[in-house]
Every structure is written in structure tokens, then in C-alpha cells.
Design a protein around this motif. Structure first.
Motif, mmCIF file in Angstrom:
data_model
loop_
_atom_site.group_PDB
_atom_site.id
_atom_site.type_symbol
_atom_site.label_atom_id
_atom_site.label_comp_id
_atom_site.label_asym_id
_atom_site.label_seq_id
_atom_site.Cartn_x
_atom_site.Cartn_y
_atom_site.Cartn_z
ATOM 1 N N ASP A 67 -59.616 -15.124 19.268
ATOM 2 C CA ASP A 67 -59.031 -14.416 17.884
ATOM 3 C C ASP A 67 -57.479 -13.900 18.093
ATOM 4 O O ASP A 67 -56.971 -14.111 17.024
ATOM 5 C CB ASP A 67 -60.203 -13.246 17.613
ATOM 6 N N LYS A 68 -57.465 -13.365 19.194
ATOM 7 C CA LYS A 68 -56.140 -12.778 19.257
ATOM 8 C C LYS A 68 -54.938 -13.613 19.378
ATOM 9 O O LYS A 68 -53.744 -13.501 18.842
ATOM 10 C CB LYS A 68 -55.808 -11.845 20.498
ATOM 11 N N ALA A 69 -55.390 -14.821 19.964
ATOM 12 C CA ALA A 69 -54.380 -15.789 20.011
ATOM 13 C C ALA A 69 -54.287 -16.821 18.530
ATOM 14 O O ALA A 69 -53.324 -17.582 18.545
ATOM 15 C CB ALA A 69 -54.857 -17.120 21.106
ATOM 16 N N GLY A 70 -55.253 -16.725 17.757
ATOM 17 C CA GLY A 70 -55.133 -17.098 16.430
ATOM 18 C C GLY A 70 -55.604 -18.629 16.596
ATOM 19 O O GLY A 70 -54.956 -19.446 15.694
ATOM 20 N N CYS A 71 -56.356 -18.937 17.390
ATOM 21 C CA CYS A 71 -56.726 -20.567 17.337
ATOM 22 C C CYS A 71 -58.159 -20.817 17.499
ATOM 23 O O CYS A 71 -58.976 -19.677 17.975
ATOM 24 C CB CYS A 71 -55.849 -21.090 18.550
ATOM 25 N N THR A 72 -58.741 -21.827 17.411
ATOM 26 C CA THR A 72 -60.113 -21.980 17.508
ATOM 27 C C THR A 72 -60.413 -23.127 18.583
ATOM 28 O O THR A 72 -59.548 -23.473 19.261
ATOM 29 C CB THR A 72 -60.475 -22.949 16.304
ATOM 30 N N LEU A 73 -61.659 -23.140 18.830
ATOM 31 C CA LEU A 73 -62.169 -23.943 20.185
ATOM 32 C C LEU A 73 -61.392 -25.389 19.749
ATOM 33 O O LEU A 73 -61.272 -26.084 20.797
ATOM 34 C CB LEU A 73 -63.539 -24.081 20.134
ATOM 35 N N ALA A 104 -69.580 -28.508 25.561
ATOM 36 C CA ALA A 104 -69.999 -28.374 24.160
ATOM 37 C C ALA A 104 -68.931 -28.717 23.230
ATOM 38 O O ALA A 104 -69.181 -29.244 22.178
ATOM 39 C CB ALA A 104 -70.607 -27.005 23.774
ATOM 40 N N ILE A 105 -67.714 -28.604 23.541
ATOM 41 C CA ILE A 105 -66.492 -29.079 22.855
ATOM 42 C C ILE A 105 -65.889 -30.152 23.272
ATOM 43 O O ILE A 105 -64.937 -30.745 22.747
ATOM 44 C CB ILE A 105 -65.529 -27.788 22.656
ATOM 45 N N GLY A 106 -66.468 -30.712 24.292
ATOM 46 C CA GLY A 106 -66.042 -32.221 24.613
ATOM 47 C C GLY A 106 -64.567 -32.068 25.421
ATOM 48 O O GLY A 106 -63.563 -32.986 25.081
#
Length: 339
Positions: A67-73, A104-106
Motif C-alpha cells: 500500500d505504501k509503495a502504491g503498487c499491486t502484486l 500464487a502470483i507466478g
């Protein structure tokens, strides 16, 4: 080359940490959930308690880092995780979480040596820093002098043969009634004392080794305290703290400077929790100025256990194609440079 974002996880001892690091140098987030208040009442880290607290905190810490980095998995290129050295139960919590997440995210999984992480903290703080250089790693569990030939390539020049520097700090702090954690408390108290009041021993080896030994120094402090108590003399705790610290720092600095001369390098980086110590920093800089050696050290937040340093180390492993599979296991006594 496109930017590489690493989600890093660190749970080797009593900090649950996660970070997002870009290209090994830029930190987008660095979240640390410390257990220090819990372990202070026990006088040190209790492994089983640490493991349980990691389990409670890890999901929240990882999500906060994202969240703090502003990015998704989906935007993460790889997952880096500490797999040793450290407390086996604590390591397993972070590793199992990281392995599950990477699967899970490959995305690739990268196992990181905790000590290499501490060294890599300097790449975050000093973005122009590149090998070769000498690194002094000093923490609660580790004391090394390392010659860094290339990214991820190390030669161990010296290491402790018994107590690590931080461990000696904790034991002496407990003996003079300061409690845990010992390093910051001794550093603070020593400013009120005379560092030359008591002559404590400095261990040097006849084989010209640049290894350390701090158990004799620790024993000398305990013997001094016992002698003073038995003879009814007043103990000046500030003098004890300052004299102990000077003896320990003198050996660290002397051996590190000798390594720079031996390897003909003019840069030395300090890493690990004890790298925050004000006397170590001041003494190292002073000696470095005399010898024309540039002394570098990370900000205090990057000296303690954190995931940003793991993300930096993971990036350089990623560039070398060193990726792990799901059989990666915790190695509590992992040596520096081992794969």
C-alpha cells in the motif's frame, strides 16, 4: 532494462518486515513491526514468542508495504526472502509466506542471506557505491570483515571466534544493570564515562588472523565487577561502559583498517545493528581520515533488521539469475557466501 520491483520479506529474528525496492537502490516502502518491547522483559529474544508474533503480523506488514509503495502484486517482478542465518522458527514463517505468495502470483522466488542483506543496505544509502570495497558487519549475532569483490561475491577476511560484538554488548549491559537491548544503552551511558579509566584486554591472534574474539573482553568486565563488589568498592558504571566500548571498538576498527591496507582499497562500509553505534562511527571516520579511506554507513533504520536491505540483495541475485524453487528451506546457521 526495465525497472525491477522486488517485494522483500525479513523475519530472521524479532522484526517482522516487508519492503518494496526498485533496482536494488530505491526504497518505495520499508515497514518494520518490532517485538522489542515484548522481549525486553525477558532480557533477550525468546524464539518461540518471536515465531508466534511473526505469524500474527506478517500479512498486515506485507499489505502495508504494498500500500505504501502504491503498487499491486501484479506489478512485483520477484519475491525476496531471508532464508538464513537466524532463528529457525522465525525464518520459516517468512519463508513459507514468501513461497506461497510467489507461487500464487507466478513470480520468481529469491532466497537472501541475511548477512548479505546487511551489506546491501549500503547500496541503498550510497547509490553510487560499487565493489570492490571492504565491509565490517557487526550485529547481535554476527561479526565479519568482508572483502566484496563484486555484487554477491564475498571473501571473508575475519570473523568472531566466539561472541559477536552485539552479543558482548548485551551480556555486559545485563551485568551492569542496563538491561536489553545492550548496544544503545551502553553507547548512551558511555558518553558520561572515561573510556581510559579501566584497561580491558584487546584480543589479537598470533597467527596474524584478523578474526575477532570478544569472550575474553566480556569475562574481563565480569571479573572487574566481581572484584569491585567483593572489595566493597564503588562501581562507576559509566566508566565501565565507556572502557568496555573502547576496547571492543578499537579491535573492530584496527582489523577493518588492516584489511583495507591488505586489499588496497580506499572504501569501507559498515553494516549491521552495531553500525549505529556512535563511538564506532566516530572512531572509524577518524582513522579513515588519517589513512585516506572513505568510511560509509547506512542510516540507523537500515542498520537494524529490515526488509529494504533484503530487497536490495535480492535484486543483485535476480540479475545473476539466482532464483530459488519451492524446496528452499531455512538454514539457521547459513554462512556468508553459501548458496
Amino acid at each position: 532494462m526495465n525497472d525491477v520491483k522486488i517485494l522483500a520479506i525479513e523475519t530472521s529474528c524479532d522484526e517482522t518486515a516487508a519492503a518494496v525496492v526498485v533496482n536494488g537502490r530505491e526504497v518505495l516502502s520499508n515497514i518494520i513491526s518490532s517485538q522489542i518491547d515484548i522481549h525486553t522483559k525477558f532480557g533477550g529474544v525468546v524464539p518461540e514468542v518471536a515465531s508466534r508474533k511473526h505469524i500474527e503480523a506478517i500479512s498486515l506488514v506485507v499489505q502495508e508495504a504494498l500500500d505504501k509503495a502504491g503498487c499491486t502484486l501484479e506489478e512485483i517482478d520477484a519475491v525476496g526472502v531471508t532464508y538464513g542465518p537466524g532463528l529457525v522458527g522465525a525464518l520459516l514463517v517468512g519463508m513459507q509466506y514468501a513461497k506461497s505468495l510467489a507461487y500464487a502470483i507466478g513470480k520468481p522466488l529469491i532466497g537472501v542471506n541475511h548477512i548479505e542483506g546487511h551489506i546491501s543496505a549500503n547500496f541503498i544509502e550510497h547509490k553510487e557505491l560499487e565493489p570492490p570495497f571492504v565491509c565490517l558487519v557487526v550485529s547481535g549475532g554476527h561479526s565479519f570483515i568482508v572483502y566484496m569483490k563484486d555484487f554477491g561475491e564475498f571473501e571473508i577476511i575475519g570473523q568472531t571466534r566466539d561472541d559477536a560484538a552485539g552479543e558482548a554488548y548485551d551480556k555486559v549491559a545485563r551485568a551492569i544493570g542496563l538491561g536489553y537491548p545492550g548496544g544503545p544503552k551502553i553507547d548512551k551511558l558511555s558518553k558520561e564515562g572515561n573510556a581510559n579509566a579501566i584497561k580491558f584486554p584487546r584480543a589479537n591472534f598470533h597467527d596474524e588472523s584478523l578474526d575477532f574474539s570478544f569472550s575474553g573482553l566480556k569475562s574481563a568486565v565480569l571479573n572487574y565487577l566481581n572484584k569491585m563488589e567483593m572489595t566493597g568498592q564503588e562501581i562507576n558504571r559509566a566508566d565501565v561502559a565507556a572502557s568496555f566500548q573502547k576496547a571492543l571498538v578499537d579491535v573492530l576498527v584496527d582489523n577493518a583498517m588492516k584489511t583495507c591496507e591488505m586489499k588496497k582499497v580506499d572504501k569501507i562500509a559498515i553494516a549491521g545493528g552495531v553500525a549505529s553505534n556512535s563511538t564506532l562511527r566516530e572512531t572509524m571516520i577518524s582513522e579513515g581520515n588519517k589513512k585516506g579511506i572513505k568510511v560509509l554507513f547506512p542510516s540507523p533504520i537500515l542498520c537494524t533488521d529490515n526488509a529494504a536491505m533484503i530487497g536490495s540483495a535480492a535484486y543483485f541475485e535476480y540479475l545473476k539469475g539466482r532464483k530459488a524453487d519451492l524446496s528452499l528451506n531455512a538454514i539457521p546457521n547459513l554462512k556468508l557466501g553459501e548458496r
